[in-house]
Motif scaffolding. Structure first.
Motif, short mmCIF file in Angstrom:
data_model
loop_
_atom_site.label_atom_id
_atom_site.label_comp_id
_atom_site.label_asym_id
_atom_site.label_seq_id
_atom_site.Cartn_x
_atom_site.Cartn_y
_atom_site.Cartn_z
N ASP A 172 0.83 -1.21 0.00
CA ASP A 172 0.00 0.00 0.00
C ASP A 172 0.86 1.26 0.00
OD1 ASP A 172 1.00 0.02 2.55
OD2 ASP A 172 -0.94 -0.07 3.57
N ILE A 173 2.17 1.06 -0.06
CA ILE A 173 3.12 2.16 -0.18
C ILE A 173 4.30 1.65 -0.99
CG2 ILE A 173 4.24 1.55 2.01
CD1 ILE A 173 4.78 4.53 2.44
N ILE A 174 4.82 2.49 -1.86
CA ILE A 174 5.90 2.06 -2.75
C ILE A 174 7.21 2.02 -1.96
CG2 ILE A 174 7.21 2.62 -4.83
CD1 ILE A 174 4.65 4.01 -5.86
N PRO A 175 7.94 0.92 -2.00
CA PRO A 175 9.20 0.85 -1.26
C PRO A 175 10.16 1.95 -1.69
CG PRO A 175 8.57 -1.32 -2.08
CD PRO A 175 7.64 -0.33 -2.73
N GLY A 176 11.00 2.36 -0.75
CA GLY A 176 11.96 3.42 -1.05
C GLY A 176 13.28 2.91 -1.56
N THR A 177 13.47 1.58 -1.60
CA THR A 177 14.72 1.01 -2.06
C THR A 177 14.44 -0.13 -3.03
OG1 THR A 177 14.86 -0.60 -0.26
CG2 THR A 177 15.85 1.56 0.12
N GLY A 178 15.50 -0.67 -3.59
CA GLY A 178 15.36 -1.81 -4.49
C GLY A 178 15.13 -1.40 -5.92
N LEU A 179 14.35 -2.23 -6.64
CA LEU A 179 14.08 -1.99 -8.06
C LEU A 179 12.65 -1.56 -8.35
CD1 LEU A 179 16.02 -4.93 -9.79
CD2 LEU A 179 16.74 -2.55 -9.48
N LEU A 180 11.71 -1.87 -7.46
CA LEU A 180 10.31 -1.52 -7.73
C LEU A 180 10.09 -0.02 -7.93
CD1 LEU A 180 7.90 -3.70 -5.56
CD2 LEU A 180 8.01 -3.54 -8.06
N PRO A 181 10.75 0.86 -7.16
CA PRO A 181 10.49 2.29 -7.35
C PRO A 181 11.30 2.94 -8.47
CG PRO A 181 11.96 1.99 -5.51
CD PRO A 181 11.60 0.60 -5.99
N GLY A 196 10.83 -5.79 3.01
CA GLY A 196 11.27 -7.03 3.61
C GLY A 196 11.20 -8.21 2.67
N ARG A 197 10.90 -7.91 1.39
CA ARG A 197 10.79 -8.97 0.38
C ARG A 197 11.65 -8.61 -0.82
NH1 ARG A 197 4.91 -9.17 -1.16
NH2 ARG A 197 4.70 -7.14 -0.13
N ARG A 198 11.69 -9.54 -1.76
CA ARG A 198 12.45 -9.34 -2.98
C ARG A 198 11.51 -9.07 -4.15
NH1 ARG A 198 17.79 -10.85 -2.89
NH2 ARG A 198 18.50 -11.70 -0.88
N HIS A 199 11.89 -8.12 -4.97
CA HIS A 199 11.09 -7.77 -6.14
C HIS A 199 11.99 -7.49 -7.33
CE1 HIS A 199 8.33 -6.48 -2.78
NE2 HIS A 199 7.51 -7.22 -3.51
N LYS A 200 11.46 -7.73 -8.52
CA LYS A 200 12.13 -7.34 -9.75
C LYS A 200 11.73 -5.92 -10.13
CE LYS A 200 12.39 -12.06 -11.54
NZ LYS A 200 12.03 -13.00 -12.64
N GLY A 201 12.47 -5.36 -11.07
CA GLY A 201 12.15 -4.03 -11.56
C GLY A 201 11.21 -4.07 -12.74
N LEU A 202 10.74 -2.91 -13.15
CA LEU A 202 9.73 -2.82 -14.22
C LEU A 202 10.26 -2.15 -15.48
CD1 LEU A 202 6.64 -1.73 -12.07
CD2 LEU A 202 7.27 -4.03 -12.81
N ILE A 203 11.43 -1.55 -15.44
CA ILE A 203 11.93 -0.80 -16.60
C ILE A 203 12.30 -1.76 -17.73
CG2 ILE A 203 13.73 0.74 -17.45
CD1 ILE A 203 13.99 1.87 -14.66
N THR A 204 11.86 -1.42 -18.93
CA THR A 204 12.20 -2.19 -20.12
C THR A 204 13.02 -1.34 -21.08
OG1 THR A 204 10.24 -1.50 -21.37
CG2 THR A 204 10.00 -3.43 -19.92
N ALA A 205 13.62 -2.00 -22.06
CA ALA A 205 14.36 -1.26 -23.09
C ALA A 205 13.44 -0.33 -23.86
CB ALA A 205 15.05 -2.24 -24.03
N GLN A 206 12.18 -0.72 -24.00
CA GLN A 206 11.23 0.15 -24.68
C GLN A 206 10.95 1.41 -23.88
OE1 GLN A 206 10.02 -0.47 -27.92
NE2 GLN A 206 9.56 1.70 -27.66
N ASP A 207 10.84 1.28 -22.55
CA ASP A 207 10.70 2.46 -21.70
C ASP A 207 11.87 3.42 -21.92
OD1 ASP A 207 8.33 1.72 -20.28
OD2 ASP A 207 9.51 0.40 -18.99
N MET A 208 13.06 2.85 -21.97
CA MET A 208 14.25 3.68 -22.18
C MET A 208 14.21 4.35 -23.55
SD MET A 208 16.30 3.45 -19.45
CE MET A 208 17.96 3.79 -20.05
N ALA A 209 13.84 3.60 -24.57
CA ALA A 209 13.83 4.13 -25.94
C ALA A 209 12.79 5.23 -26.11
CB ALA A 209 13.55 3.00 -26.93
N ASP A 210 11.71 5.14 -25.36
CA ASP A 210 10.63 6.12 -25.48
C ASP A 210 10.95 7.44 -24.79
OD1 ASP A 210 9.11 4.34 -26.94
OD2 ASP A 210 7.92 3.66 -25.22
N TYR A 211 11.99 7.47 -23.97
CA TYR A 211 12.25 8.65 -23.15
C TYR A 211 12.99 9.74 -23.90
CZ TYR A 211 14.13 11.82 -19.71
OH TYR A 211 14.46 12.96 -19.03
#
Length: 610
Positions: A98-107, A241-256
């Motif tokens: 219910d709140i976005i973590p401040g560390t890791g890859l999710l944010p 307190g858990r492990r998560h992957k990130g959401l950024i894709t190469a397409q996200d990068m290319a679109d920026y």
């Protein structure tokens, strides 16, 4: 006589002020080679990524206010990258958050700093890409002396690095040993990345083409591919307190692409102050100026309880509007929020005692949404092992003699920000506030040597806000550089690190300079303060109701009077509030006079001028 730690620097050729002496010296060296303030700012910014990696990095973000000589108004280059296309409220809710973590890859958001710096270089500068990257490569490869805060931060992160983020341990614990303050520290991976970019783009036909090729290399080539791979394959421990992957894709990068925008502004006496739009917190300073216009602020002693009370109560109102209305959304009622009529309504709410409420306004008759108001200490924090959570501790304001404030929790620290201000002999001026990509917030990407920005923690997961998590939009950042014109002409570029405090400290400095005749250095050096009566923009998004922090240089009588008015007073170290950097210019007949000041707090920032 007003106390000052060092002189306001004055000259006729140019000036650079930043949060690290090496970066400022590099910026001046670029001016000495005949290049512009824009080139100097870019080189300074890249060096800051290397020498202050706890405060910014190559995969961070940077808003830039650009003022070409003779311009009628500045231009904004938004280097705040957006959220990934996969980032939705539902995605996070399905993870049980219910709140976005401040560390890791999710944010992690799209890294915008590289694109913004190179856009500034290409569109306004004169230097070659190699010219502005060479100093950063030099300090990354041969080393730079670690300031105490970085060494202390690395030491405090050792358990996390060794337990969960081994790629960070490889870079920041070389040979398994935490580096020492004052000793040379190297990051050859960053040097290799930047050298590879130079080598791969040299064959392009001209300067602009070389810069465009570098942008392609970063956003549509090997860097983007490596970031996508890391986000897709690594399960990274974060503060949930858990492990998560990130959401950024190469397409996200290319679109920026960095957005080029008009700033927002208000007039204040002979001055017009320009800020980035409501995707930043910049308009907060403008709202505060509008409210203060109708008060006796110009007559108040900046050391008095009346001055502090008025600034704090004004800040509470503007910040309440920030958290209810701001965001990367065309629906923000910006015109009304900055209008004098709206300021009149807001000013009438200021009383003689401290408000304990969060009171957003109703611009255009619209009802505000109030974000979650979680008192400090109510959010449970996980331990490093991911086991039972511990109770959150009260905010502890650190000793800024060693560096920049951080928020320390069980297994989590956040970084802060840096600042670049520059002016050249032609009158070009720039203010930029780089941040993100802190090594203590996200693991180093192997082979690249740097971490991803975690700016996405500033989105809300509650619906109905202009800053609610939405795919492919910018988080409402705290980053907020400033530029002021005087009598219609470019006058001053300034800014500071400090998260939610950035516009508070800038306002105080500006008012001292404008109303009390303090020079830049005097206005920076004078005792300062801030309030935390606002939902923090950083995880875990808590609020400290009624809190006011004063440097210990304020007299006891001032503290007692503020407490009697209901403010909850915390006394911080004598030199702990802000790290401002400012440059200014004015004409003396037909000759330009440049001025510069920098913050002594942290024993790190310096200005250079001649």
């Amino acid at each position: 006589m007003t106390f000052t730690t060092r002189p306001e620097l004055r000259g006729t050729f140019g000036a650079v002020s930043s949060t690290h002496w090496l970066a400022s010296a590099v910026g001046m060296s670029i001016l000495e080679k005949g290049h512009t303030a824009f080139d100097a700012a870019v080189a300074t910014g890249f060096v800051l990524q290397v020498v202050e990696p706890h405060l910014n990095g190559p995969a961070g973000e940077v808003p830039i206010i650009v003022t070409p000589a003779g311009a009628k108004a500045p231009t904004v280059i938004s280097g705040q990258g957006p959220s990934p296309a996969k980032a939705t409220v539902k995605y996070f809710k399905d993870l049980g958050l219910d709140i976005i973590p401040g560390t890791g890859l999710l944010p992690a958001c799209i890294p915008g700093a590289f694109g913004a710096w190179l856009t500034l270089l290409r569109d306004y500068g004169t230097a070659e890409l190699e010219d502005v990257l060479a100093p950063a490569i030099y300090y990354a490869r041969t080393g730079h002396p670690l300031v105490p805060r970085i060494a202390n931060t690395i030491a405090s992160m050792r358990e996390l690095f060794e337990t969960h983020w081994p790629s960070s341990a490889e870079v920041y614990l070389p040979g398994g040993v935490a580096p020492q303050s004052g000793k040379l520290f190297r990051n050859p991976q960053i040097a290799d990345v930047y050298q590879r970019i130079i080598d791969q783009t040299k064959s392009a036909k001209n300067r602009e083409a070389r810069i465009d090729a570098a942008l392609d290399f970063w956003y549509r080539g090997p860097i983007a591919e490596r970031i996508e791979e890391f986000c897709a394959t690594e399960n990274v421990w974060d503060v949930s307190g858990r492990r998560h992957k990130g959401l950024i894709t190469a397409q996200d990068m290319a679109d920026y692409k960095p957005l080029i925008e008009k700033p927002v502004s208000v007039t204040y006496g002979d001055y017009e102050v320009f800020k980035c739009g409501p995707w930043s917190q910049g308009p907060v300073l403008l709202q505060m100026l509008q409210i203060l216009k109708g008060t006796d602020i110009a007559d108040l002693d900046p050391m008095s309880p009346d001055f502090i009370h008025l600034i704090v109560e004004t800040t509470k109102l503007a910040m309440a509007d920030r958290d209810s209305w701001y965001g990367d959304n065309p629906d923000v009622p910006m015109k009304t929020l900055l209008s004098s009529g709206y300021a009149d309504i807001r000013r009438a709410l200021i009383g003689g005692t401290a408000s304990m409420e969060i009171r957003p306004g109703s611009p255009d008759g619209r009802n505000p949404n109030v974000p979650p108001l979680r008192a400090v200490g109510t959010i449970a924090q996980p331990g490093l092992g991911g086991g039972e959570p511990t109770v959150a501790r009260e905010h502890k304001l650190p000793n800024d003699r060693e560096g920049e404030p951080t928020l320390t929790r069980e297994g989590a620290q956040r970084g802060d920000t840096v600042q670049v201000s520059a002016v050249d002999k032609w009158g070009n001026m720039v203010s930029a506030t780089p941040s993100g990509g802190w090594f203590q917030s996200s693991p180093v990407i192997p082979g690249l040597g740097f971490s991803l920005t975690t700016r996405g923690q500033m989105f809300w997961l509650e619906e109905g806000f202009n800053s609610t998590m939405t795919p492919s939009v910018r988080p409402r950042t705290t980053l907020t550089p400033s530029t002021a014109f005087r009598n219609g002409k470019p006058y001053m570029a300034f800014g500071t690190p400090g998260g939610d405090q950035q516009d508070q400290w800038q306002l105080i400095m500006f008012l001292r300079h404008v109303h009390k005749g303090m020079n830049l250095q005097e206005a920076i050096d004078a005792p300062s303060f801030h309030t935390d009566h606002l939902p923090s923009s950083f995880w875990p998004r808590e609020i400290s109701f009624g809190a006011v922090t004063l440097e210990s240089r304020f007299p006891e009588a001032v503290r007692e009077e503020l407490a009697a008015r209901g403010h909850k007073i915390t006394i911080s170290d004598a030199w702990s509030e802000g790290r401002l950097a400012a440059v200014a210019r004015e004409m003396d007949g037909d000759t330009q006079l440049v001025k510069a000041g920098s913050n002594p707090r942290g024993v790190q920032g310096y200005a250079v001028a001649r």
